[in-house]
Write an enzyme that holds these catalytic residues in place. Structure first.
Site, mmCIF file in Angstrom:
data_model
loop_
_atom_site.group_PDB
_atom_site.id
_atom_site.type_symbol
_atom_site.label_atom_id
_atom_site.label_comp_id
_atom_site.label_asym_id
_atom_site.label_seq_id
_atom_site.Cartn_x
_atom_site.Cartn_y
_atom_site.Cartn_z
ATOM 1 N N ASP A 164 -2.829 -18.461 -35.621
ATOM 2 C CA ASP A 164 -2.828 -17.178 -36.336
ATOM 3 C C ASP A 164 -3.888 -16.277 -35.710
ATOM 4 O O ASP A 164 -5.065 -16.665 -35.640
ATOM 5 C CB ASP A 164 -3.164 -17.381 -37.814
ATOM 6 C CG ASP A 164 -2.079 -18.140 -38.585
ATOM 7 O OD1 ASP A 164 -1.231 -18.788 -37.942
ATOM 8 O OD2 ASP A 164 -2.104 -18.100 -39.830
ATOM 9 N N LYS B 278 4.376 -14.164 -43.382
ATOM 10 C CA LYS B 278 3.381 -14.993 -44.067
ATOM 11 C C LYS B 278 2.532 -14.097 -44.962
ATOM 12 O O LYS B 278 1.938 -13.123 -44.498
ATOM 13 C CB LYS B 278 2.488 -15.731 -43.061
ATOM 14 C CG LYS B 278 1.366 -16.558 -43.722
ATOM 15 C CD LYS B 278 0.604 -17.374 -42.695
ATOM 16 C CE LYS B 278 -0.604 -18.075 -43.310
ATOM 17 N NZ LYS B 278 -1.345 -18.901 -42.331
ATOM 18 N N LYS C 174 1.915 -11.726 -40.500
ATOM 19 C CA LYS C 174 1.100 -12.179 -41.628
ATOM 20 C C LYS C 174 0.331 -10.996 -42.205
ATOM 21 O O LYS C 174 -0.159 -10.138 -41.466
ATOM 22 C CB LYS C 174 0.143 -13.273 -41.135
ATOM 23 C CG LYS C 174 -0.846 -13.807 -42.171
ATOM 24 C CD LYS C 174 -1.699 -14.906 -41.530
ATOM 25 C CE LYS C 174 -2.844 -15.349 -42.424
ATOM 26 N NZ LYS C 174 -3.710 -16.357 -41.775
#
Length: 291
Positions: free
Chosen positions: A138, A237, A201
């Site tokens: 990430d 996400k 995300k």
């Protein structure tokens, strides 16, 4: 791609503000109640990136974190979470402690959470984490450059990170609480998608405002339009402050409403959380007693 600006020009967000207000308060709100069931509680568990990103994390605390997670899943006959998410230095430790499960090892890379360093340093950290066994990485988008609309610069950096993370899942964090506007969140989502992100995300969880229904709606709409244009599915996400199953179900419902049922798997929907599992267990017991 020759020019990310040309790609962005074919997308539209002009009527999104009115749609968001109407749908979140009306249509989607009505869809949440029937979605509130044990089946979706378990789905949320299977979509969790179970996270510990504390300044106080140590090898001992991370080993305990993973051990307690596995005990809870087994004791309550729950599905495996999607991954355990930690800082890069704990990569191999987590990987070793997850042997025998289907749970992936996720790390935050590229100098999370600020990402304010040299590109070479970002790339080196990502490569080191992957070499240590990371299955998923990430990274935070260059937030300031998005705000200044330096879109080509942002895109090229993400392409370089994508190349460094070849063979693993890449999630691009927008830090939506800092981007603030629909335009910034929408365009940043598309830039991440075009750069090769597997997931977009919402947040790091390290700023005052993290995931919100409004920003999740915008990301979903950007990914819906991207899929319509390219045929490629990119996951979403949600992260930051998701401690209650009611919130998780609300996000699940938004994703289903805009993107469709096919997004409701760990391959395309994740929840970044450190505390949600406890509330899921509590609520499952309540539903069972009342049912």
């Amino acid at each position: 791609m020759e020019n990310i600006l040309d790609a962005l020009a074919i997308y539209g967000y002009s009527n999104l503000e009115d749609r968001i207000e109407f749908e979140l308060d009306g249509v989607i709100e009505k869809e949440i109640a029937p979605a509130y069931c044990n089946e979706n509680f378990e789905l949320c568990v299977s979509c969790m990136d179970y996270t510990s990103l504390k300044v106080t994390d140590t090898e001992k605390s991370i080993m305990t974190f993973v051990s307690e997670l596995l005990k809870k899943l087994k004791k309550n006959t729950l599905p495996d979470v999607a991954s355990v998410c930690v800082f890069p230095r704990f990569t191999s430790l987590v990987k070793e402690n997850l042997v025998g499960t289907q749970i992936k090892t996720t790390v935050v890379g590229a100098c999370f959470p600020a990402a304010q360093t040299f590109l070479d340093v970002k790339l080196a950290e990502c490569k080191a984490a992957i070499a240590a066994g990371a299955d998923e990485v990430d990274v935070v988008i260059s937030v300031g450059d998005v705000l200044e609309r330096n879109y080509e610069k942002v895109y090229k950096e993400l392409v370089a990170i994508r190349k460094a993370c070849a063979g693993v899942i890449l999630k691009v964090i927008l830090e939506t609480g800092e981007l603030k506007t629909i335009e910034s969140v929408f365009n940043a989502s598309l830039i991440g998608a075009y750069a090769g992100a597997d997931f977009i995300k919402t947040s790091t969880g390290k700023v005052p405002v993290n995931a919100t229904p409004e920003t999740v709606y915008v990301i979903c709409e950007a990914l819906r339009q991207f899929h319509a244009q390219t045929g490629k599915m990119v996951g979403i996400k949600v992260a930051g402050g998701i401690t209650k199953i009611q919130n998780a179900i609300r996000y699940l419902t938004i994703v289903k409403h805009i993107l469709g049922e096919q997004w409701l798997t760990p391959a395309y929907f994740r929840i970044g959380t450190s505390q949600l599992l406890e509330d899921v267990l509590k609520e499952m017991k309540t539903v069972k007693i009342n049912g």
